[in-house]
Design an enzyme around this catalytic site. Structure first.
Site, PDB file in Angstrom:
ATOM      1  N   LYS A 108      -0.898  16.117  -8.711  1.00 37.28           N
ATOM      2  CA  LYS A 108      -0.274  16.092 -10.114  1.00 37.28           C
ATOM      3  C   LYS A 108       0.561  17.130 -10.722  1.00 37.28           C
ATOM      4  O   LYS A 108       1.394  17.261 -11.522  1.00 37.28           O
ATOM      5  CB  LYS A 108      -1.510  15.667 -11.151  1.00 37.28           C
ATOM      6  CG  LYS A 108      -2.034  14.195 -10.845  1.00 37.28           C
ATOM      7  CD  LYS A 108      -1.047  13.228 -10.873  1.00 37.28           C
ATOM      8  CE  LYS A 108      -1.675  11.814 -10.759  1.00 37.28           C
ATOM      9  NZ  LYS A 108      -0.919  10.688 -10.859  1.00 37.28           N
ATOM     10  N   ASP A 156       0.921  -1.218  -0.017  1.00 44.08           N
ATOM     11  CA  ASP A 156       0.085   0.000  -0.167  1.00 44.08           C
ATOM     12  C   ASP A 156       0.816   1.402  -0.095  1.00 44.08           C
ATOM     13  O   ASP A 156       1.578   1.584   0.940  1.00 44.08           O
ATOM     14  CB  ASP A 156      -0.816  -0.103   1.181  1.00 44.08           C
ATOM     15  CG  ASP A 156      -1.712   1.201   1.307  1.00 44.08           C
ATOM     16  OD1 ASP A 156      -1.849   2.007   0.624  1.00 44.08           O
ATOM     17  OD2 ASP A 156      -2.490   1.251   2.189  1.00 44.08           O
ATOM     18  N   TYR A 181      -6.311  16.392  -6.279  1.00 46.75           N
ATOM     19  CA  TYR A 181      -5.769  15.728  -7.366  1.00 46.75           C
ATOM     20  C   TYR A 181      -4.744  16.637  -8.175  1.00 46.75           C
ATOM     21  O   TYR A 181      -3.565  16.275  -8.522  1.00 46.75           O
ATOM     22  CB  TYR A 181      -6.550  15.135  -8.301  1.00 46.75           C
ATOM     23  CG  TYR A 181      -6.238  14.178  -9.275  1.00 46.75           C
ATOM     24  CD1 TYR A 181      -5.782  12.873  -9.309  1.00 46.75           C
ATOM     25  CD2 TYR A 181      -6.174  14.669 -10.505  1.00 46.75           C
ATOM     26  CE1 TYR A 181      -5.445  12.187 -10.383  1.00 46.75           C
ATOM     27  CE2 TYR A 181      -5.876  13.961 -11.732  1.00 46.75           C
ATOM     28  CZ  TYR A 181      -5.234  12.785 -11.568  1.00 46.75           C
ATOM     29  OH  TYR A 181      -4.798  12.061 -12.481  1.00 46.75           O
TER      30      TYR A 181
END
Length: 266
Positions: free
Chosen positions: A161, A67, A157
């Protein structure tokens, strides 16, 4: 500059290898003759995939269930590969969330940061010393076309990114002349070539079919870009459109438009 050649004692390490871009790139690397280390959470999926690759392509495939959102698990993985000749790394694992930042589950958001950003950062750092010592290696970090612009309702996100995009492109220039290449994969929407209607996500339903690129075509285009030591590859029509829009459209216009689209997905 070509990709490092397959060698008996070297490995290509692929994260997120149990599905999507990671699985497609692992399959293509095996087809090219590279031995692999597959990393993802789902051990059963990885082992079935490893058996397929070994049977079909005659390569050696090591499975490392991990993980990557868990800092302790990452440290264990890094310790395990410390003495391994990693010739190629594909940092593909990632997750996303949609909707207003303050409405998101905080544990999921922090896991998203750990997986999308911290894991890429740490694994890249872990494999670079060996690559530099051998003056050979290839790094591909999976960012996103979404990381080029502020997108309301996709804040965590795009935060992760944007960091991966800039980090990877900075390393591309830092590593010139070392024998090690670093390429950013910044896709737009990517998915399987065919998805049954009942299996479609909200994203599948919102984005028209003709705008998608497949995992397989994304992998092929990315490996070609890595072979040419390109700084950035943006596969797919929507990804290319997002890349272009982010460079020419004022944020005051693009952010509200993109934000309203992503709000629907939330």
């Amino acid at each position: 500059m070509a990709l490092p050649s397959p060698r008996k004692d070297s490995r290509a390490l692929v994260t997120g290898a149990s599905q999507g871009i990671g699985m497609a790139m692992a399959r293509d690397l095996a087809r090219l003759g590279h031995n692999l280390i597959l990393v993802a959470r789902r051990e059963d999926v990885l082992r079935r995939f490893a058996d397929e690759l070994e049977t079909t392509h005659g390569v050696t495939v090591d499975v490392r269930p991990c993980d990557l959102a868990d800092p302790e698990a990452r440290r264990t993985l890094i310790d395990d590969i410390n003495d391994t000749d990693i010739s190629i790394i594909i940092n593909s694992a990632g997750i996303a969330s949609f909707g207003a930042f303050m409405d998101q589950d905080w544990e999921y958001e922090t896991n998203q940061f750990q997986l999308n950003a911290a894991a890429v950062f740490e694994l890249t750092r872990a494999v670079l010393p060996g690559m530099l010592a051998r003056r050979s290696g290839a790094i591909c970090n999976v960012g996103s076309a979404a990381g080029n612009m502020p997108i309301p309702n996709n804040a965590t996100y795009v935060f992760t990114k944007a960091g991966v995009n800039a980090f990877t492109e900075a390393l591309h220039y830092e590593l010139r002349g070392t024998g090690v290449t670093c390429t950013l994969l910044a896709p737009g929407p990517v998915r399987d070539a065919v998805i049954e209607e009942e299996d479609k996500s909200i994203v599948d339903k919102v984005v028209p079919d003709f705008l998608w690129t497949t995992y397989e075509s994304c992998s092929r285009e990315t490996l070609q870009a890595m072979s040419g030591n390109r700084r950035r590859v943006v596969p797919g029509p929507l990804g290319k459109a997002m890349d272009r829009i982010s460079s020419v459209m004022p944020t005051a216009i693009s952010a509200p438009v993109m934000g309203s689209f992503y709000k629907k997905m939330g």
